[in-house]
Motif scaffolding. Structure first.
Motif, PDB file in Angstrom:
ATOM      1  N   LYS A 190     -50.088 -49.203  16.586  1.00  0.00           N
ATOM      2  CA  LYS A 190     -49.488 -49.368  18.042  1.00  0.00           C
ATOM      3  C   LYS A 190     -48.879 -50.742  18.204  1.00  0.00           C
ATOM      4  O   LYS A 190     -47.996 -50.972  18.753  1.00  0.00           O
ATOM      5  N   ASN A 191     -49.872 -51.562  17.698  1.00  0.00           N
ATOM      6  CA  ASN A 191     -49.741 -52.907  17.963  1.00  0.00           C
ATOM      7  C   ASN A 191     -48.745 -53.774  17.110  1.00  0.00           C
ATOM      8  O   ASN A 191     -48.091 -54.757  17.448  1.00  0.00           O
ATOM      9  N   GLU A 192     -48.502 -53.180  15.713  1.00  0.00           N
ATOM     10  CA  GLU A 192     -47.593 -53.536  14.936  1.00  0.00           C
ATOM     11  C   GLU A 192     -46.251 -52.803  15.017  1.00  0.00           C
ATOM     12  O   GLU A 192     -45.360 -53.127  14.220  1.00  0.00           O
ATOM     13  N   ALA A 193     -46.138 -51.661  15.841  1.00  0.00           N
ATOM     14  CA  ALA A 193     -45.014 -51.054  15.953  1.00  0.00           C
ATOM     15  C   ALA A 193     -43.924 -51.596  16.410  1.00  0.00           C
ATOM     16  O   ALA A 193     -44.168 -52.534  17.462  1.00  0.00           O
ATOM     17  N   PHE A 194     -42.546 -51.594  15.819  1.00  0.00           N
ATOM     18  CA  PHE A 194     -41.250 -52.213  16.691  1.00  0.00           C
ATOM     19  C   PHE A 194     -40.425 -51.264  17.289  1.00  0.00           C
ATOM     20  O   PHE A 194     -39.617 -51.668  17.933  1.00  0.00           O
ATOM     21  N   LYS A 195     -40.836 -50.068  17.015  1.00  0.00           N
ATOM     22  CA  LYS A 195     -40.306 -49.023  17.945  1.00  0.00           C
ATOM     23  C   LYS A 195     -41.060 -47.512  18.210  1.00  0.00           C
ATOM     24  O   LYS A 195     -41.922 -47.557  17.196  1.00  0.00           O
ATOM     25  N   SER A 196     -41.041 -46.883  19.140  1.00  0.00           N
ATOM     26  CA  SER A 196     -41.556 -45.645  19.433  1.00  0.00           C
ATOM     27  C   SER A 196     -40.551 -44.777  19.974  1.00  0.00           C
ATOM     28  O   SER A 196     -39.778 -45.061  21.011  1.00  0.00           O
ATOM     29  N   THR A 197     -40.759 -43.407  19.583  1.00  0.00           N
ATOM     30  CA  THR A 197     -39.922 -42.421  20.096  1.00  0.00           C
ATOM     31  C   THR A 197     -40.579 -41.245  20.215  1.00  0.00           C
ATOM     32  O   THR A 197     -41.228 -40.632  19.127  1.00  0.00           O
ATOM     33  N   ARG A 198     -40.419 -40.430  21.303  1.00  0.00           N
ATOM     34  CA  ARG A 198     -40.849 -39.134  21.434  1.00  0.00           C
ATOM     35  C   ARG A 198     -39.924 -38.301  20.589  1.00  0.00           C
ATOM     36  O   ARG A 198     -38.539 -38.363  20.838  1.00  0.00           O
ATOM     37  N   ILE A 199     -40.464 -37.132  20.041  1.00  0.00           N
ATOM     38  CA  ILE A 199     -40.097 -36.154  19.211  1.00  0.00           C
ATOM     39  C   ILE A 199     -40.466 -34.859  19.545  1.00  0.00           C
ATOM     40  O   ILE A 199     -41.654 -34.559  19.530  1.00  0.00           O
ATOM     41  N   ILE A 200     -39.377 -33.968  19.774  1.00  0.00           N
ATOM     42  CA  ILE A 200     -39.759 -32.482  20.071  1.00  0.00           C
ATOM     43  C   ILE A 200     -39.061 -31.874  18.952  1.00  0.00           C
ATOM     44  O   ILE A 200     -37.781 -32.015  18.739  1.00  0.00           O
ATOM     45  N   GLN A 201     -39.715 -30.841  18.409  1.00  0.00           N
ATOM     46  CA  GLN A 201     -38.983 -29.998  17.280  1.00  0.00           C
ATOM     47  C   GLN A 201     -39.723 -28.827  17.074  1.00  0.00           C
ATOM     48  O   GLN A 201     -40.675 -28.441  17.332  1.00  0.00           O
ATOM     49  N   GLY A 202     -38.784 -27.820  16.406  1.00  0.00           N
ATOM     50  CA  GLY A 202     -39.188 -26.422  16.481  1.00  0.00           C
ATOM     51  C   GLY A 202     -38.481 -26.351  14.919  1.00  0.00           C
ATOM     52  O   GLY A 202     -37.750 -26.751  14.490  1.00  0.00           O
ATOM     53  N   ARG A 206     -37.891 -23.175   1.803  1.00  0.00           N
ATOM     54  CA  ARG A 206     -37.088 -23.721   2.704  1.00  0.00           C
ATOM     55  C   ARG A 206     -37.448 -23.880   4.002  1.00  0.00           C
ATOM     56  O   ARG A 206     -38.001 -22.883   4.558  1.00  0.00           O
ATOM     57  N   THR A 207     -37.295 -24.854   4.661  1.00  0.00           N
ATOM     58  CA  THR A 207     -37.593 -25.008   6.347  1.00  0.00           C
ATOM     59  C   THR A 207     -36.092 -25.357   6.725  1.00  0.00           C
ATOM     60  O   THR A 207     -35.621 -26.411   6.338  1.00  0.00           O
ATOM     61  N   VAL A 208     -35.874 -24.837   7.911  1.00  0.00           N
ATOM     62  CA  VAL A 208     -34.688 -25.390   8.851  1.00  0.00           C
ATOM     63  C   VAL A 208     -35.510 -25.660  10.110  1.00  0.00           C
ATOM     64  O   VAL A 208     -36.157 -25.095  10.717  1.00  0.00           O
ATOM     65  N   ARG A 209     -35.374 -27.186  10.377  1.00  0.00           N
ATOM     66  CA  ARG A 209     -35.803 -27.710  11.560  1.00  0.00           C
ATOM     67  C   ARG A 209     -34.750 -28.181  12.558  1.00  0.00           C
ATOM     68  O   ARG A 209     -33.753 -28.777  12.240  1.00  0.00           O
ATOM     69  N   ILE A 210     -35.187 -27.996  13.801  1.00  0.00           N
ATOM     70  CA  ILE A 210     -34.405 -28.525  14.855  1.00  0.00           C
ATOM     71  C   ILE A 210     -35.431 -29.579  15.613  1.00  0.00           C
ATOM     72  O   ILE A 210     -36.369 -29.387  15.925  1.00  0.00           O
ATOM     73  N   ARG A 211     -34.569 -31.038  15.562  1.00  0.00           N
ATOM     74  CA  ARG A 211     -35.347 -31.739  16.414  1.00  0.00           C
ATOM     75  C   ARG A 211     -34.444 -32.632  17.604  1.00  0.00           C
ATOM     76  O   ARG A 211     -33.336 -32.723  17.261  1.00  0.00           O
ATOM     77  N   LEU A 212     -35.334 -32.888  18.686  1.00  0.00           N
ATOM     78  CA  LEU A 212     -34.693 -33.677  19.511  1.00  0.00           C
ATOM     79  C   LEU A 212     -35.683 -35.067  19.323  1.00  0.00           C
ATOM     80  O   LEU A 212     -36.769 -35.206  19.866  1.00  0.00           O
ATOM     81  N   LYS A 213     -34.909 -36.141  19.054  1.00  0.00           N
ATOM     82  CA  LYS A 213     -35.611 -37.477  18.916  1.00  0.00           C
ATOM     83  C   LYS A 213     -34.831 -38.326  20.010  1.00  0.00           C
ATOM     84  O   LYS A 213     -33.707 -38.684  19.717  1.00  0.00           O
ATOM     85  N   GLY A 214     -35.803 -38.697  21.097  1.00  0.00           N
ATOM     86  CA  GLY A 214     -35.241 -39.313  22.233  1.00  0.00           C
ATOM     87  C   GLY A 214     -33.785 -38.453  22.821  1.00  0.00           C
ATOM     88  O   GLY A 214     -34.006 -37.388  23.169  1.00  0.00           O
ATOM     89  N   ASN A 215     -32.671 -38.955  22.958  1.00  0.00           N
ATOM     90  CA  ASN A 215     -31.442 -38.029  23.309  1.00  0.00           C
ATOM     91  C   ASN A 215     -30.680 -37.762  22.065  1.00  0.00           C
ATOM     92  O   ASN A 215     -29.566 -37.360  22.791  1.00  0.00           O
ATOM     93  N   THR A 216     -31.078 -37.574  20.876  1.00  0.00           N
ATOM     94  CA  THR A 216     -30.260 -37.277  19.885  1.00  0.00           C
ATOM     95  C   THR A 216     -30.913 -36.015  19.504  1.00  0.00           C
ATOM     96  O   THR A 216     -31.983 -35.835  18.904  1.00  0.00           O
ATOM     97  N   LEU A 240     -25.592 -32.884  19.193  1.00  0.00           N
ATOM     98  CA  LEU A 240     -25.542 -33.080  20.618  1.00  0.00           C
ATOM     99  C   LEU A 240     -27.094 -33.009  21.177  1.00  0.00           C
ATOM    100  O   LEU A 240     -27.588 -31.774  20.811  1.00  0.00           O
ATOM    101  N   LYS A 241     -27.609 -33.594  22.117  1.00  0.00           N
ATOM    102  CA  LYS A 241     -28.706 -33.096  22.712  1.00  0.00           C
ATOM    103  C   LYS A 241     -28.494 -31.893  23.280  1.00  0.00           C
ATOM    104  O   LYS A 241     -29.578 -31.032  23.011  1.00  0.00           O
ATOM    105  N   GLU A 242     -27.557 -31.325  24.048  1.00  0.00           N
ATOM    106  CA  GLU A 242     -27.515 -30.341  24.482  1.00  0.00           C
ATOM    107  C   GLU A 242     -27.540 -29.004  23.271  1.00  0.00           C
ATOM    108  O   GLU A 242     -27.975 -27.764  23.523  1.00  0.00           O
TER     109      GLU A 242
END
Length: 155
Positions: free
Chosen positions: A16-28, A36-46, A70-72
């Motif tokens: 955590k002290n070495e990280a230059f970036k952090s982003t919340r990710i929600i995925q299903g 095969r997997t098909v993933r949907i990811r919301l990474k920040g607003n993208t 799109l986020k939506e």
């Protein structure tokens, strides 16, 4: 379109002290079939849709295709996913010539922290930070698609 990566458990939160970036990710996952997997990811607003193929026997590489949404669109597709949502914060840490993506999981996977490093070749050498623990590359239970079905808290 071939992803080569190695996965490791993380032994401390020094990253955590070495990280230059952090982003919340929600995925299903729309599909968690072993081939095969098909993933949907919301990474920040993208949003993103990602298709991953079957891993090689050693788990080092597999087909991966990803497209931005799109986020939506991502929010709408997340409602169609199989049960089990992945909620995590991804920390990006530069170490040597590589960037490690460290995922700290929440909700049903709280307590699990996994680091991944993407490589250009399967034999590529890389420096390992002190907080990198046991390698779990190719261990199916650590795949996000499996954590969505059998969360860490149930192990």
């Amino acid at each position: 379109m071939v992803e080569i990566e190695r996965k490791f458990l993380v032994t401390s939160n020094s990253y955590k002290n070495e990280a230059f970036k952090s982003t919340r990710i929600i995925q299903g996952f729309l599909n968690t079939h072993k081939d095969r997997t098909v993933r949907i990811r919301l990474k920040g607003n993208t949003g993103f849709i990602t298709v991953k193929g079957l891993s090689t026997n050693d788990g080092l590489s597999r087909f991966e295709w990803e497209k931005g949404l799109l986020k939506e669109e991502a929010e709408a597709l997340l409602k169609l996913c199989e049960p089990g949502v992945i909620d995590k914060i991804r920390y990006e840490v530069k170490f040597g010539d590589h960037i490690f993506e460290v995922d700290e999981f929440y909700s049903e996977n709280e307590g699990l922290v996994i680091a991944e490093v993407e490589l250009n070749t399967e034999n590529e050498a890389f420096l390992k930070p002190d907080w990198l623990g046991e390698e779990v590359t190719g261990t199916i239970k650590y795949y996000n698609s499996q954590l969505s079905k059998r969360p860490f808290k149930t192990w």
